[in-house]
Design an enzyme around this catalytic site. Sequence first.
Site, short mmCIF file in Angstrom:
data_model
loop_
_atom_site.label_atom_id
_atom_site.label_comp_id
_atom_site.label_asym_id
_atom_site.label_seq_id
_atom_site.Cartn_x
_atom_site.Cartn_y
_atom_site.Cartn_z
N LYS A 141 0.73 -0.88 0.03
CA LYS A 141 0.13 0.47 -0.08
C LYS A 141 0.91 1.07 -0.11
O LYS A 141 2.01 1.16 0.88
CB LYS A 141 -0.82 -0.07 1.40
N SER A 168 -9.15 1.85 2.92
CA SER A 168 -9.14 2.03 1.97
C SER A 168 -7.86 1.30 1.00
O SER A 168 -6.82 2.07 0.44
CB SER A 168 -7.93 3.14 2.70
N SER A 182 -9.47 -1.26 7.45
CA SER A 182 -9.02 -1.04 5.99
C SER A 182 -8.62 -2.00 5.04
O SER A 182 -8.12 -2.32 3.94
CB SER A 182 -8.65 -0.04 5.58
#
Lengths: 475, 474
Positions: A80, A150, A174
Amino acid sequence: MSELAGLSIKEAGSRLNRKEISSAELVEAELERIDLTEPLVHAYAHVMRGAARRQAREADAERARGSGQGPLHGIPIAYKDLVYTADAPTEAGSRVLEGWVPEYDAEVLGRLRHAGAVTLGKTHTHEFAYGVNIPPTRNPWLVDGYPGGSSAGSGVAVAVRSAYGAIGTDGGGSIRCPASVNGVVGLKPTTGRVSRRGVIPMSSTFDNVGPLTRTVEDCALMLRAMAGYDAADPMSLDESVPDFTAGMTEGVTGLRLGVDRDFFFSKRVHPDVLRELQQALDFFEAAGAEVVEVRIPELELAVPAAMPALVADTTAYHRKWLRERADRYEPSTRVMIELGELIPATHYVIAQRARRMLRVRFREAFDSSQLDALVAPTLPGPTVGVNELNLDLTDGTGESPGSSYFRNCVAANVVGVPVLSVPAGFTQDGLPFGMALWGRPLQEAVLFRIGHAYEASHPWHQREPQLDAKKAAPR
Amino acid sequence: MSELWSLSVREAGDGLVQRKFSAAELLDATLDRLHQTEPAVHAYVTLMEDTARAEARRADSEIAGRKWRGPLHGIPVGVKDLCYTAGVKTEAGSRVLEGFIPEYDATVVTKLKEGGAVIVGKTVTHEFAYGQDVPATRNPWSTDSYPGGSSAGSGVSVAVGSAFGAIGTDTGGSIRVPASVDGVVGLKPTHGRVSRHGVIPMSPTLDNVGPLTRTAEDCALMLGVIAGHDPLDTGSAREPVPDFTAGIGERLGGLRLGLDRVHFFSRRVNPEVSALCEAVMKELRALGAEIVEIRINELDYAGAIGMPILLSDASEWHRNYLRTRGDRYVPATRIMLELGEFVLGAQYVTAQRARAALRERVRNAFNAHRLDGMIGPTLPTTTMPVDQLSVDLTGEGDTALAAFLHHTFMGNLLGIPAISFPCGFNSVGLPAGFQVYGRPFDEAMLFRVAHAYQQVTDWHTRRPQPQAARSPVS
């Protein structure tokens, strides 16, 4: 698709160890897969072709010398874009950090590199993981569908086989949310299990770093390489890291699994999700587990206890940038950060107090019913179109899909327990959804054991999204 | 022999065990002294004479039966009125809690009782320990002067001899300030060392419960009784409780004590206090300690870091009272509580983050200089008349209270232990205190330094003879 891209980490590692394939071949298979899928799903913010090829060559050379037999050695992994990479931009999905390259690698990346993993690239995130804007990533199972967030790109990359595993972060769901809507496995570890040093934070007490993978076993393998004490992370737990795969195949006989139907199985939950989850509970009982009805009324307090603390923590981190380069934030992120400045400190303190109480209640519920885990839908439904994310779909309760995701997930961040999301089926429209297994602190191994037993007889993870170039959403 | 009330805890305990006198006699002597001094100093808000007499009788019969409970068995002590006492009024110096009678004892009170201590009464505190009002208590060395706060009555009762030791609480200096201005020993233990369960809080991360006594050895004895893990206090530390008197008689050779002159000996420090503290350092060197000059720039931000935390935590606890009985607060306290509601969450988070950074800087300094402790004046001044408390004493816009915090607050922010012991008197006979900070859970080192000093000086043996103030207070 190259057959290599479809392997699990476990399978790829075994074939590497048998010298049937090389890490370089795995990287090429994934880069090819990236070229094919990226125009459709936009999972990557930055593909690190050069670094990946170089690291793969090094891994192959190490293996040729007889070192590097670990399960992640030579396996391409995506990160990420909140995770510091010293050799690539780290932009957190924000123009605020446009072009920024950190001076050091995040601890989690260092640990995975130490285990021999190859860094494939950086995946898209909601801006600063706040989950307010819509990133360019799209769900591979639904044209113009929400990819979860996310850790959007991490979930999608694993789903479309453009990474064998990916690192996500979870401050309120997330990791679990993209795992659920993309049909992959995702773990929010016990808070403090994995170091957050060098990971751009939302809230130091809510944030977790964890893996997204195709199988439960892969998830256990990755966690082992990532976990462990780090004095530089003040929340890090000085706890030994077990072999999480050790008892994984022992089955669920004798385990006690709690179900809170009031909170997790209400009529707001999609009927196909309810049906499959009930089927899963029946499966567990048939396999020798005991399903126990429990009620934890304080779960309703998780959102009000979380919001003031989460929002104030995030705002505190962004204070300086908000004053120096506010125009570079997405307007919706900026509004949230600005709103966070209005929270009185007394509310923050009350929220932390409520949080301590919730933690006690959670522990009491597990103790009094002697639970090994709590079973729930990860989210109340499958993905929705990105345009429907903030619509009220709940016949007037006022809850949008986005806020229902948060509601289903955030209690784990409030109390710090681990949660594993595993694929639990598909709706009649062909959209995947997940089952969440909530555990006791530091008992991730029990969750892997339950998840693995379910996965072995419910191989949902073998289904692949069929990407259609003609229906690609414009970037 | 000295009068019974003026003995140390150690001497009184020895006398009880050797049956030289009884706990009942010790209590009588203490109560006589109490009734003689109270009109002048007002250290107590609630007396517990009946239960104290029963406790003393029980101690006598237990000691006669060779069932000795430890160094506080039969010893009369005072307890700050923030500590819950089952069946006895606990009002925290406030009309908000007028007539409140807790149903259970604070853990510290339970431990005192289990240790056989005789609880004489509840001592006066600033309202909710906030230090904004001026309580009725007066300084025994100058009875129109400030007795220190917020553990005012605890410091004064020990100084005048109406208690052998007393329990105080310290959120920003509230044990060490009265210890310094009243001429007694006061310890703020390591955060988490002593349970706060049943003690009315100001701030969960800044509050500490600790002892005030006349000698360093007594302080070590008392801490040994009240310390220990308590699952009912979420901030309680799981640390073993050593015998704090074990190495107390060792010389100071090998000890390294850091001295930050910029922070602790700035021109805010009164020249007489400064000279007394220089003399202490000379004495400590003669006893074998090495004094190392250091500078930790970040210490100067301790107040700015601590205040948002203190203000918000206190206002959060008082939120409901402020809305339902705001008129019952002293106006000065109420204003602080109302102000605290304006602190923003992001500021609170930033302050906690700065606090973590400060802790790291101080830890690094301790490690880099291989320090056992840090030293300086407890406070920049001796006491002053109560009507001058808010006067600018330094020419820099500092009131007395703000100047006090400059010296004491860092201990609460960092969670490290700190002791204050008497180090002499100024030209008009007012006592000053010397402070030693230590590493977490190393209270034994603090006792060792203070005890060594007390073996070669006699400041701690001097007792005030308070006369009622010219302007009577009520």
